[in-house]
Design a protein around this motif. Sequence first.
Motif, PDB file in Angstrom:
ATOM      1  N   THR A  87      63.023 -34.019  47.396  1.00  0.00           N
ATOM      2  CA  THR A  87      62.494 -34.141  45.818  1.00  0.00           C
ATOM      3  C   THR A  87      63.727 -33.916  44.976  1.00  0.00           C
ATOM      4  O   THR A  87      63.698 -34.114  43.646  1.00  0.00           O
ATOM      5  N   HIS A  88      64.544 -32.580  45.243  1.00  0.00           N
ATOM      6  CA  HIS A  88      65.570 -32.126  44.350  1.00  0.00           C
ATOM      7  C   HIS A  88      66.688 -31.428  45.103  1.00  0.00           C
ATOM      8  O   HIS A  88      66.447 -31.206  46.292  1.00  0.00           O
ATOM      9  N   ALA A  89      67.787 -31.526  44.501  1.00  0.00           N
ATOM     10  CA  ALA A  89      68.916 -30.665  45.070  1.00  0.00           C
ATOM     11  C   ALA A  89      69.048 -29.302  45.303  1.00  0.00           C
ATOM     12  O   ALA A  89      69.789 -28.395  44.915  1.00  0.00           O
ATOM     13  N   HIS A  90      68.052 -28.601  45.308  1.00  0.00           N
ATOM     14  CA  HIS A  90      67.873 -27.177  45.534  1.00  0.00           C
ATOM     15  C   HIS A  90      67.627 -27.028  47.421  1.00  0.00           C
ATOM     16  O   HIS A  90      67.138 -27.377  47.909  1.00  0.00           O
ATOM     17  N   ALA A  91      68.509 -25.887  47.813  1.00  0.00           N
ATOM     18  CA  ALA A  91      68.685 -25.685  49.229  1.00  0.00           C
ATOM     19  C   ALA A  91      67.535 -25.601  49.952  1.00  0.00           C
ATOM     20  O   ALA A  91      67.272 -25.808  50.985  1.00  0.00           O
ATOM     21  N   ASP A  92      66.460 -24.884  49.130  1.00  0.00           N
ATOM     22  CA  ASP A  92      65.059 -24.611  49.835  1.00  0.00           C
ATOM     23  C   ASP A  92      64.228 -26.060  49.804  1.00  0.00           C
ATOM     24  O   ASP A  92      63.312 -25.865  50.590  1.00  0.00           O
ATOM     25  N   HIS A  93      64.898 -27.062  49.521  1.00  0.00           N
ATOM     26  CA  HIS A  93      64.237 -28.152  49.866  1.00  0.00           C
ATOM     27  C   HIS A  93      64.940 -29.396  50.846  1.00  0.00           C
ATOM     28  O   HIS A  93      64.281 -30.212  51.096  1.00  0.00           O
ATOM     29  N   PHE A  94      66.298 -29.126  50.684  1.00  0.00           N
ATOM     30  CA  PHE A  94      67.191 -30.208  51.589  1.00  0.00           C
ATOM     31  C   PHE A  94      68.104 -29.492  52.233  1.00  0.00           C
ATOM     32  O   PHE A  94      68.733 -30.033  53.113  1.00  0.00           O
ATOM     33  N   ASP A 146      60.283 -32.932  35.527  1.00  0.00           N
ATOM     34  CA  ASP A 146      61.046 -31.923  34.862  1.00  0.00           C
ATOM     35  C   ASP A 146      61.240 -30.628  35.989  1.00  0.00           C
ATOM     36  O   ASP A 146      60.230 -30.355  36.268  1.00  0.00           O
ATOM     37  N   HIS A 147      62.601 -30.352  36.148  1.00  0.00           N
ATOM     38  CA  HIS A 147      62.441 -29.124  36.770  1.00  0.00           C
ATOM     39  C   HIS A 147      63.717 -28.585  36.491  1.00  0.00           C
ATOM     40  O   HIS A 147      64.556 -29.021  35.415  1.00  0.00           O
ATOM     41  N   SER A 148      64.412 -27.238  36.958  1.00  0.00           N
ATOM     42  CA  SER A 148      65.708 -26.422  36.545  1.00  0.00           C
ATOM     43  C   SER A 148      66.975 -27.321  36.919  1.00  0.00           C
ATOM     44  O   SER A 148      67.844 -26.912  37.191  1.00  0.00           O
ATOM     45  N   GLY A 158      56.768 -32.301  44.608  1.00  0.00           N
ATOM     46  CA  GLY A 158      58.171 -31.378  44.377  1.00  0.00           C
ATOM     47  C   GLY A 158      57.993 -30.082  43.671  1.00  0.00           C
ATOM     48  O   GLY A 158      56.833 -29.589  43.156  1.00  0.00           O
ATOM     49  N   ASP A 159      59.067 -29.572  42.987  1.00  0.00           N
ATOM     50  CA  ASP A 159      59.023 -28.437  42.000  1.00  0.00           C
ATOM     51  C   ASP A 159      59.077 -29.147  40.741  1.00  0.00           C
ATOM     52  O   ASP A 159      59.889 -30.113  40.354  1.00  0.00           O
ATOM     53  N   PHE A 160      58.230 -28.625  39.733  1.00  0.00           N
ATOM     54  CA  PHE A 160      57.983 -29.026  38.528  1.00  0.00           C
ATOM     55  C   PHE A 160      57.649 -28.109  37.162  1.00  0.00           C
ATOM     56  O   PHE A 160      57.092 -27.064  37.898  1.00  0.00           O
ATOM     57  N   GLY A 207      61.688 -22.577  35.989  1.00  0.00           N
ATOM     58  CA  GLY A 207      61.910 -23.951  36.595  1.00  0.00           C
ATOM     59  C   GLY A 207      60.388 -24.528  36.868  1.00  0.00           C
ATOM     60  O   GLY A 207      60.410 -25.642  37.495  1.00  0.00           O
ATOM     61  N   HIS A 208      59.500 -23.586  37.017  1.00  0.00           N
ATOM     62  CA  HIS A 208      58.336 -23.957  37.705  1.00  0.00           C
ATOM     63  C   HIS A 208      57.212 -23.943  36.683  1.00  0.00           C
ATOM     64  O   HIS A 208      57.159 -23.215  35.692  1.00  0.00           O
ATOM     65  N   ALA A 209      55.922 -24.787  36.667  1.00  0.00           N
ATOM     66  CA  ALA A 209      54.905 -24.805  35.911  1.00  0.00           C
ATOM     67  C   ALA A 209      54.030 -23.296  36.034  1.00  0.00           C
ATOM     68  O   ALA A 209      54.005 -22.767  36.818  1.00  0.00           O
TER      69      ALA A 209
END
Length: 500
Positions: free
Chosen positions: A93-100, A210-212, A231-233, A452-454
Motif C-alpha cells: 500500500t505504501h512505503a512505510h516499513a511497517d507495511h513493506f 491520502d496518507h503521510s 492501507g493507511d489513510f 497520517g491517519h483518519a
Amino acid sequence: MLLKIYDGAESIGGTKIYLKNGPHGLFLDFGINFEKGNLYFKEYLRRRAIRGIYDPITLGLLPKIKIYREDLIPADLSIQDFEEVQVEAVVVTHAHADHFGEIGNLRFDIPIVASPVTLLLIKAMEDCGHPYGGMDAIYSSQRIKKEDERILLTSNKREGRFLRKFIPTERIHDNILEFMGTIPGRNNETMASMDELENLPWEIKGYPVDHSIYGSTGYIIGEDMTIAYTGDFRLHGEQGYLTEEFAKRAKDASLLIIEGTRLSREEHDYTSEEDVRKKLREELDCAEGLVIVDFSPRNFERLKLISEVAGDRIVLITEKDAYMLNALKKAGIDLWKKNIGVYRALKGKKEGWLKYLREDSGMEDRYVDPREVRDNLENYILSFSLYDFPNLLDIKPSRGIYIYSSTEALTEEQEFDFMTIHNWLSRFNFKIRGFSLERGKLKFSRGYHASGHASPEDIIKIVETIDPEIIVPVHTTNPKWFSKNFENVKILKNGESLTY
Ligand SMILES: [Zn+2]
C-alpha cells in the motif's frame, strides 16, 4: 476466497494479510512489526544478518510459512513443518516499513505490486540505506554457506545478486524505469525489471489515497466478490479527496479491510495540515537564531509545507532526504523549490548513492556548508531529527528554536529520545516547541503535527460510503470500536482466517 491475517491484526503495523482464491494467493503488505520487534531489539541491538531469518522466526517476528529466500535459511533452521502457501505477488500500500519492511526476506520470484511512487521510494530508501527502509526489498546479495552452515555470508559475486520484479499499478514513466534499474556505484548491472499486472491471475486495481507519504494506495481486488483494502489513510490532508474517491470506487465491496490506528486513543487531536501550516508560519515569523524543524523524514508533504512558510529562510535537508527528493522528481513530483538546500555534513567515506548525489549536476549550488550556517543562523531552517544532531557541533549555534512536528511518543523507549533531544537543545540555548519536559514529565503540545491517519468520524464516513458486506479491522489495537459502531464486523486475530 480465504482471508487470513498472519500479522498486524492487533497491532499498529506489521501488516501481513493473505488472500487465497482457488490455487492463487497473494499478500497485502508484508511489513515489520515494530511493536513485537522492540520487545527484543533496539537501535544497535539488531537481528543478526549472518543468521538470515533464524532470529525473526525463532522470536515469532515472522510467520512460519514457506515463502522465504532459501539463502536466508541457515542449516539449523528446519522449515519442514512450515505452512505451504501459494503466493504470486506481494501488494504494497505504501512505503512505510511497517507495511513493506519484511519483503527482503521473501523469495525473489515473488514480485512487488505497488504504485510507481511507492516503488521509487522503496528503491531510493534501499539505495541510501535508510534504517529499516527498503532493506533488500528490490535487490539483494545472495548469502552463502561456507564451513559452518549455520552462518550465512554475503556473496560479492555479481551472479550472486537477486533482483525482484515489480509491477506498477499504473503506467510508469521511463525516468522511473531507469531509476529502478540502476544502483549508484554499481554500473552496468541490470537491476529489477518491470512485469505486467495483466500477468497476475487476479484483478488488482490500485487507487491513490491520502496518507503521510506520497504514493499511498488503496486496493480493490477481484470482480464479483470484491475486496477493498484501505492501507493507511486520512481525509484531513492536502489530498484527502483521493481517499473519498477511493471509497466511492470501493462501494458495495464484499469485504472491507480497514485500518483503525487512531481508535486506541481516548482523546483525539483534530489538527489538520492546514492548522499545522498556520502554526508553523506563526512560529517562523518571529523566530530568532537558527530554526530546526523535526518531522518524519519521509513526510514530504510536511517538507513542502515548511518550504512554503519559510519566508526568507532556506530549508536545509539532509543528503538522504535530498536523494529521496531527486527520486520523487523522476515521478514528476518536484519538491525542489528555490529555497531548499542540502546540508553538507562532514563525511569521510562516500558510498555510491552519495557520490551520485554530490556529482549530480544542479546539486552543487544547493549545498550549504556548516560554517555558512554558523555565520548566518537567521537564514536557515534545518530539517533535522535527533540522529542528525551531532552536526550541531559543527555549526555551534548560539541560539534558536526547535519545533517538533511529528507523532507523540508511544513507548517509554521513545520517551527517552525526548530527554536526549532536550539535552542537545539546552546545550545550544534553543527554545522548544511541540513538546515540553518539566521535572522529567514529557508533554506534547497540539497544533504542530497532523496525524497520517483518519479520525474516528472520518473512518465512519469511509465505511458508510463503501457500505461493505463484511468489515475486517486491521492496524489497530482497538478492533472492538468497529463492532460498537457497525453490525457486520468480523474481528480476526493474528493467525485467524475467514472464508466467504
Ligand atoms: Zn503508514
